[in-house]
Structures are given as C-alpha cells and as structure tokens.
Design a protein around this motif. Sequence first.
Motif, short mmCIF file in Angstrom:
data_model
loop_
_atom_site.label_atom_id
_atom_site.label_comp_id
_atom_site.label_asym_id
_atom_site.label_seq_id
_atom_site.Cartn_x
_atom_site.Cartn_y
_atom_site.Cartn_z
N TYR A 14 47.29 22.70 25.89
CA TYR A 14 46.53 23.68 24.83
C TYR A 14 47.68 23.77 23.68
N GLU A 15 48.79 24.58 24.27
CA GLU A 15 49.75 24.72 23.21
C GLU A 15 50.31 23.32 22.63
N GLY A 16 50.51 22.53 23.28
CA GLY A 16 50.92 21.27 22.60
C GLY A 16 50.14 20.55 21.76
N LEU A 17 48.74 20.62 22.04
CA LEU A 17 47.95 20.09 21.32
C LEU A 17 47.81 20.86 19.90
N LYS A 18 48.00 22.30 19.94
CA LYS A 18 48.06 23.06 18.55
C LYS A 18 49.19 22.62 17.77
N TYR B 291 38.15 27.61 25.33
CA TYR B 291 37.06 28.24 26.04
C TYR B 291 37.20 28.23 27.48
N PHE B 292 37.65 27.16 27.89
CA PHE B 292 37.98 26.70 29.53
C PHE B 292 38.98 27.99 29.89
N LEU B 293 40.09 28.07 29.19
CA LEU B 293 41.10 29.01 29.60
C LEU B 293 40.71 30.39 29.39
N MET B 294 39.63 30.74 28.33
CA MET B 294 39.29 32.15 28.34
C MET B 294 38.13 32.50 29.62
N LEU B 295 37.53 31.44 29.85
CA LEU B 295 36.48 31.56 31.22
C LEU B 295 37.42 31.63 32.40
N ILE B 296 38.40 30.94 32.58
CA ILE B 296 39.29 31.06 33.80
C ILE B 296 40.15 32.36 33.79
N PHE B 297 40.48 33.08 32.66
CA PHE B 297 40.95 34.25 32.56
C PHE B 297 39.92 35.46 32.95
N MET B 298 38.78 35.01 32.54
CA MET B 298 37.60 35.91 33.07
C MET B 298 37.19 36.00 34.27
N THR B 299 37.73 35.33 35.09
CA THR B 299 37.32 35.58 36.47
C THR B 299 37.97 36.44 37.15
N VAL C 288 48.43 25.42 39.61
CA VAL C 288 49.12 24.24 38.67
C VAL C 288 48.29 23.53 37.75
N ALA C 289 47.00 23.16 37.98
CA ALA C 289 46.05 22.55 37.11
C ALA C 289 46.08 23.44 35.89
N VAL C 290 45.78 24.66 35.96
CA VAL C 290 45.41 25.72 35.01
C VAL C 290 46.62 25.97 34.12
N PHE C 291 47.89 26.08 34.84
CA PHE C 291 49.26 26.10 34.10
C PHE C 291 49.37 24.98 33.27
N PHE C 292 49.26 23.54 33.73
CA PHE C 292 49.07 22.37 32.80
C PHE C 292 48.20 22.73 31.55
N ALA D 71 48.88 32.67 31.26
CA ALA D 71 49.68 33.21 30.53
C ALA D 71 50.96 32.36 30.70
N ALA D 72 51.56 32.07 32.11
CA ALA D 72 52.56 31.23 31.97
C ALA D 72 52.72 30.08 31.57
N GLY D 73 51.34 29.23 31.64
CA GLY D 73 51.30 28.13 30.96
C GLY D 73 51.65 28.00 29.56
N ALA D 74 50.79 29.09 28.81
CA ALA D 74 50.83 29.10 27.65
C ALA D 74 52.32 29.49 26.97
N GLY D 75 52.92 30.31 27.66
CA GLY D 75 54.38 30.72 27.37
C GLY D 75 55.47 29.68 27.49
N THR D 76 55.04 28.77 28.64
CA THR D 76 55.96 27.51 28.85
C THR D 76 55.63 26.57 27.74
N GLY D 77 54.36 26.22 27.32
CA GLY D 77 53.80 25.40 26.50
C GLY D 77 54.31 25.56 24.97
N TYR D 78 54.25 26.91 24.64
CA TYR D 78 55.06 27.36 23.53
C TYR D 78 56.41 27.18 23.26
N PHE D 79 57.26 27.59 24.32
CA PHE D 79 58.57 27.22 24.62
C PHE D 79 58.85 25.83 24.12
N PHE D 80 58.10 24.94 24.87
CA PHE D 80 58.83 23.53 25.04
C PHE D 80 58.02 22.81 23.67
#
Length: 187
Positions: A80-84, A144-152, A71-75, A162-171
């Motif tokens: 990130y998408e909202g900030l852009k 970079y945090f999101l990249m490092l999380i993905f690299m786990t 949930v935290a990573v999703f938000f 991926a779902a958080g980025a997609g949802t953020g882009y949608f909203f």
Amino acid sequence: MEMSHDHHRNSSMLPATHPPEHLHSTAPPGHNHGSDMMAMAMTFHFSYENVPLLFSGLTINSPGEMAGAFVAVFFLAMFYEGLKIARECLLRKSQVSIRYNSMPVPGPNGTILMETHKTVGQQMLSFPHLLQTVLHIIQVVVSYFLMLIFMTYNGYLCIAVAAGAGTGYFFFSWKKAVVVDITEHCH
C-alpha cells in the motif's frame, strides 16, 4: 411461522465464548434469539483461534496460520505504501504540458512587476490517466482491506498493519522528491 436469521451472521463475528466485557452484540435490538447470537470483539486481544480475516472462509485457527497472516498483512501494508509513492511518481512523469505564463501586476509606487505562474496539464483521455485511475481503485480497495483487518482488534494483525506501513514508508518514501518551486507563493 419461524424466520431464519442466518443472513444476520457476519464473518467478522466471534462465537460468544470470549469474556462478556470484551464483546458487543451485532444483532439488532429484539433479534437476539438465544444460542444463535454472535458477538464481535471490541477491545484489542492477542488470540490466534477463530480469528476471521476479511472473508468468511478465511479463519485463523493456529499459531502457524497467525504467523502466515501476519507476514501477508505486513506485506500488504508495505505494498500500500509503495503504491502511494508509485502513483505520485507516475503522476509527475505523465504531466504532459508545463507552461509558464507571465503577466504584469501593479507594484509599489506605480511600477509594473512581472509575475510568473506555472500551469501543469494532463489529458483526461490518455493512457497515463487511465493507469492512474486503475491504480487509485487498487489503492482504495487495499486501504479498506487494511482498515477491516485492523478492525478485527487482533493485536497481532494490528501490529502487522502498523509495522508494514512503517516499513513500506521507510523503504519507498525516501525516493519521494521534494521540489521547492520558487514561484510558489503559498509554502
């Protein structure tokens, strides 16, 4: 003289208890000293035990912790998408001067045509530019945090990114205005 190699340990490493085909040693060649070796997962996995998350003291060890991290990573990815998009809107609002310059250019058969150019300016030493700079720093750190999380390579966390980025882009991106400038020659 015995040297300590504890400084080689990394919070993104997993104990060497996973199947060996999924792990790669993170120790430099010649520095593998037996039981002190750590290995990092290099393939996607769906575990929820001993999953490091960005900082050495932040390790996921239960399904509940993984759900909370998801949930935290999703938000975070949504943020990130909202900030852009927010930075783009702020940039448009802070453009302080818009000038249209017309200049004669030679046309066909010796005629003279007027070509119009739009110039948009922003002052470097201004509050809007300072705000953009601070928001840019935050955006870079979050990315970079999101990249490092993905690299786990943890499947749950990768899906959350991926779902958080997609949802953020949608909203957020539907507010993104698409303006077509008829004076723009390169479309």
